[in-house]
Structures are given as C-alpha cells and as structure tokens.
Design a protein around this motif. Sequence first.
Motif, PDB file in Angstrom:
ATOM      1  N   UNK A 179     -27.279  49.717  27.593  1.00 20.04           N
ATOM      2  CA  UNK A 179     -26.825  49.015  26.407  1.00 20.04           C
ATOM      3  C   UNK A 179     -26.426  49.898  25.240  1.00 20.04           C
ATOM      4  N   UNK A 180     -27.240  50.897  24.848  1.00 18.10           N
ATOM      5  CA  UNK A 180     -26.866  51.752  23.725  1.00 18.10           C
ATOM      6  C   UNK A 180     -25.558  52.520  23.952  1.00 18.10           C
ATOM      7  N   UNK A 181     -25.336  52.985  25.159  1.00 17.78           N
ATOM      8  CA  UNK A 181     -24.086  53.711  25.436  1.00 17.78           C
ATOM      9  C   UNK A 181     -22.898  52.750  25.397  1.00 17.78           C
ATOM     10  N   UNK A 182     -23.090  51.554  25.908  1.00 23.03           N
ATOM     11  CA  UNK A 182     -22.011  50.564  25.839  1.00 23.03           C
ATOM     12  C   UNK A 182     -21.709  50.210  24.382  1.00 23.03           C
ATOM     13  N   UNK A 183     -22.756  50.070  23.569  1.00 26.52           N
ATOM     14  CA  UNK A 183     -22.557  49.749  22.155  1.00 26.52           C
ATOM     15  C   UNK A 183     -21.789  50.855  21.443  1.00 26.52           C
ATOM     16  N   UNK A 184     -22.102  52.106  21.769  1.00 23.77           N
ATOM     17  CA  UNK A 184     -21.379  53.221  21.161  1.00 23.77           C
ATOM     18  C   UNK A 184     -19.925  53.242  21.629  1.00 23.77           C
ATOM     19  N   UNK A 185     -19.697  52.943  22.903  1.00 24.35           N
ATOM     20  CA  UNK A 185     -18.320  52.878  23.399  1.00 24.35           C
ATOM     21  C   UNK A 185     -17.536  51.791  22.681  1.00 24.35           C
ATOM     22  N   UNK A 186     -18.174  50.634  22.464  1.00 27.28           N
ATOM     23  CA  UNK A 186     -17.501  49.539  21.770  1.00 27.28           C
ATOM     24  C   UNK A 186     -17.180  49.921  20.328  1.00 27.28           C
ATOM     25  N   UNK A 187     -18.098  50.632  19.678  1.00 24.58           N
ATOM     26  CA  UNK A 187     -17.839  51.072  18.298  1.00 24.58           C
ATOM     27  C   UNK A 187     -16.605  51.972  18.253  1.00 24.58           C
ATOM     28  N   UNK A 188     -16.538  52.911  19.183  1.00 23.06           N
ATOM     29  CA  UNK A 188     -15.390  53.821  19.216  1.00 23.06           C
ATOM     30  C   UNK A 188     -14.101  53.063  19.545  1.00 23.06           C
ATOM     31  N   UNK A 189     -14.190  52.089  20.451  1.00 24.60           N
ATOM     32  CA  UNK A 189     -13.013  51.288  20.779  1.00 24.60           C
ATOM     33  C   UNK A 189     -12.521  50.522  19.558  1.00 24.60           C
ATOM     34  N   UNK A 190     -13.457  50.041  18.735  1.00 31.83           N
ATOM     35  CA  UNK A 190     -13.066  49.352  17.512  1.00 31.83           C
ATOM     36  C   UNK A 190     -12.340  50.251  16.538  1.00 31.83           C
ATOM     37  N   UNK A 191     -12.733  51.527  16.496  1.00 30.35           N
ATOM     38  CA  UNK A 191     -12.041  52.498  15.634  1.00 30.35           C
ATOM     39  C   UNK A 191     -10.587  52.643  16.072  1.00 30.35           C
ATOM     40  N   UNK A 192     -10.368  52.766  17.380  1.00 33.66           N
ATOM     41  CA  UNK A 192      -9.004  52.918  17.899  1.00 33.66           C
ATOM     42  C   UNK A 192      -8.200  51.647  17.654  1.00 33.66           C
ATOM     43  N   UNK A 193      -8.815  50.506  17.903  1.00 34.70           N
ATOM     44  CA  UNK A 193      -8.113  49.241  17.682  1.00 34.70           C
ATOM     45  C   UNK A 193      -7.682  49.112  16.229  1.00 34.70           C
ATOM     46  N   UNK A 194      -8.571  49.410  15.313  1.00 34.31           N
ATOM     47  CA  UNK A 194      -8.232  49.296  13.888  1.00 34.31           C
ATOM     48  C   UNK A 194      -7.095  50.226  13.515  1.00 34.31           C
ATOM     49  N   UNK A 195      -7.111  51.444  14.063  1.00 34.31           N
ATOM     50  CA  UNK A 195      -6.052  52.407  13.767  1.00 34.31           C
ATOM     51  C   UNK A 195      -4.713  51.941  14.318  1.00 34.31           C
ATOM     52  N   UNK A 196      -4.721  51.369  15.502  1.00 32.67           N
ATOM     53  CA  UNK A 196      -3.464  50.920  16.098  1.00 32.67           C
ATOM     54  C   UNK A 196      -2.923  49.689  15.397  1.00 32.67           C
ATOM     55  N   UNK A 197      -3.815  48.808  14.945  1.00 32.66           N
ATOM     56  CA  UNK A 197      -3.351  47.636  14.206  1.00 32.66           C
ATOM     57  C   UNK A 197      -2.771  48.020  12.855  1.00 32.66           C
ATOM     58  N   UNK A 198      -3.294  49.085  12.276  1.00 26.67           N
ATOM     59  CA  UNK A 198      -2.819  49.510  10.959  1.00 26.67           C
ATOM     60  C   UNK A 198      -1.512  50.282  11.035  1.00 26.67           C
ATOM     61  N   UNK A 199      -1.237  50.862  12.207  1.00 26.86           N
ATOM     62  CA  UNK A 199      -0.056  51.724  12.348  1.00 26.86           C
ATOM     63  C   UNK A 199       1.225  50.893  12.391  1.00 26.86           C
ATOM     64  N   UNK A 200       2.295  51.467  11.875  1.00 23.63           N
ATOM     65  CA  UNK A 200       3.628  50.856  11.933  1.00 23.63           C
ATOM     66  C   UNK A 200       4.639  51.931  12.361  1.00 23.63           C
TER      67      UNK A 200
END
Length: 402
Positions: free
Chosen positions: A372-393
């Motif tokens: 669980x903790x490793x999955x949670x950390x992976x999800x946190x990092x995935x959220x960082x990438x998602x936010x960056x891609x949504x912000x990019x134009x």
Amino acid sequence: MPRLSSRFSAFPVYPLAHIPARKKALVAAGVDVIDLGAGDADLPPPAGAVAALQAAAEVPAMQRYGFGLGHVPFREAISGWMQTRFGHRVDPLTEVVPLLGSKEGLAHIAFAYLGAGDVAIIPDPAYQAYLGGALMSEATPYVYALRPRTEFLVDLDEIPADVLARTRVLYLNYPNNPTAAIAPRAYLEHVVRLCRERDILLVYDNAYSEMGFDGYVPPSIFEIDGARDVAIEFHSLSKTYNMTGWRCAWAVAKPEIAGALTKVKSFTDTGQYLGIQAAGVAAIESWGEFVPRNRAVFAQRRDAAVAAFRANGFSCESPAATMYLWIPLPEGIASADFCDRLREEQGVIAMPGSGFGAGGEGFFRISFIQDGPRIAEAARRAGVVLSAMLAAEPRSPGAHTS
C-alpha cells in the motif's frame, strides 16, 4: 541481409519490450523506481511448491524429457482441481494439455485452427499472444475495441455478418486483462450459443479465475451449457500462486480440441521440466489454504490503489477481479506520453493503454503488485505528472475515453 517475412513485419511492438532496459538504467542512475507495470507480484509462491522443486532436482528421472505427456500427477491434480473448483470433470490424459505458461498455448492453438483467409476475433486492448497467434497463422485479425459503452465486452452482435462467416476463432479473457472487466453469465451464454451455431472455436483465457473480490467468484466457461463442444480454457499458476517466472500452466478441452493443441506442441517443444510440474502439483494442492490468503492481500492492495489514485486526481473503478486498475486519462492526454513522462520524470512504471492495442488509448494500467505505501507514493507521483500535463499548452493528442 536476409529479408524478413511479411508475417514478421506485421507484428506490432510488444508493450513490455523496452521496459526492463529502461528500468535497469533508471535504477543504475539512482532513481527510486516503483514498478507497477507487469502483472508480477512481489509475493512468494506456496512453500510446498518450492520444496517440491527442490526435491525434484535430486531425482534423476525428473531430469529427462517430459514430452507432451509430462508428469502424470500434474495432469491428475489439474483434473481434480477443475472438478472441485468448477464442477467440471475432465479426463487427465485426453482433456488436459500441460503448457510452458499459458501464453504459448494461447498462441499455438491458433496454428491448429487458423489459416489464410480465416478470421480471428481479437479483443483490443488485450494480451498480445492472441494477436500473435493469429498473425503467425496468417489469419486475418478482426480487432474489436473494448470500451466503456459495452462494459468492455466483445459485442458479437456488432460484428459484420461477412466477418462472422469467416471467423474460426474467438479469443475472450474474463476477468479481463487489462481492463479488469468481468463477464455476466448471460453474456457468456450468448457467446457460447453463437460459437456453436457458427462452429467457432472459443479460446477462453481464464488466468484470473482465482482473483475475484467481494464475493465475486469467476466462472469457468465450462459452467455454460454447450461450451464443451466449442471451447478450450486456459489456466496458469502465474497469478494464482505468484509463480510467473515458473512458466507452468494448462489448457482444458474435449479430446479433439486438446489433441489438436497437443499435436502442434509436439513440433514446437518437448514439454515443461518435470520438476516444475511436480511443484505445480504442490501448488494446486495448496489451493484451499493458500489462495484465500493471497487473494486477501490483493484485495487490500486494490483498495489502497483505488483510494490513492482517486486522491491524486484520477477517476477509477474498484475492480471485482484481477490485479489491475484500468484508469482513464483526460481527453487530450495520450497514454504513451503520460506513461513515458511518469517513468522518466517520476520513476513510476505503468502501462499505456495503447500498448495493448489502439482500443486501449485513453487509459493506462497499473498493477497493484506492491504494498500500500509504495502504491500510494506511485499515485502521488502520477498526480504530479497529470497536473503538469493538464497545465501544459498545447496538450498532446489523445483519444476520448467513452
């Protein structure tokens, strides 16, 4: 330079092909890599299976060719388990085919039933062995996109009549990889009825039969009336017993269909190592005790994965089976771009939906194969990438998830 065949040239790039090398390079560079890519859990196999393999290594007779017959107690254990688990009685000598992992059997069965001009219906996205078998047999794949509108089921009523008329093989996999979808009994009854009417071989990949959650118990296709006439079902030790690298599996079918696969295999291999088949006996014998405990671990990891990815900006369903989350991406974000950035920028390995076929675009797959903790950390990092891609134009092109 010798010229490659047209058959070979038709093969797509295998979705996992480049991942091991990139993972090794990232680890060498000091990156904290979290690998949620392959369905390859970090959990141990049954202790009895390990002990049986160790014991077999000391037995001279176990070092000889197994040939197609293999280790007869393995066949008998499979037959007994099919009866106990599904109520389906099979003859261990004529209706069981030991395999070097289910992947090779899923591809090799096509050699017996497909040729030039024939059609194989292939789900998309899907395990690439289905497409590989069809292409190596010089058949024509009819690729059906698995999308939310059909609940990730292959709707045979949507397939053109002229395609169905030439169809010799239908590949199905429920519980499904990569979408984690399950098939209602009424759906399976409809599929079996159509395959009997049209004399289509139903290749049923049941690798996740022991990974159902919340009371869901995945069925065998042989629980459906009439399936015995047209179906071959594949099972594996890989997911059920955390034995992916052991490459030990089997197929079950009536003698005529099982015999066809056996004949093909007689030209391609000389059987699984007998010691591994002996370990397979021990694994199957541990089913009643080992599988519920193992499944409970995966249920906990599933819940942790769903909660973590939802908390980091993703929308995902809680699957009733398998070891996967099939997570939609916002429109305009291509799955390969997202997974490449997730791996290279954050050290998290996930599978792009497009890697399983064009029908998988708009999604990515993670395997809840770590704690669980490793999955949670992976999800946190995935959220960082998602936010960056949504912000990019401008945003990269992708497919809608409907």
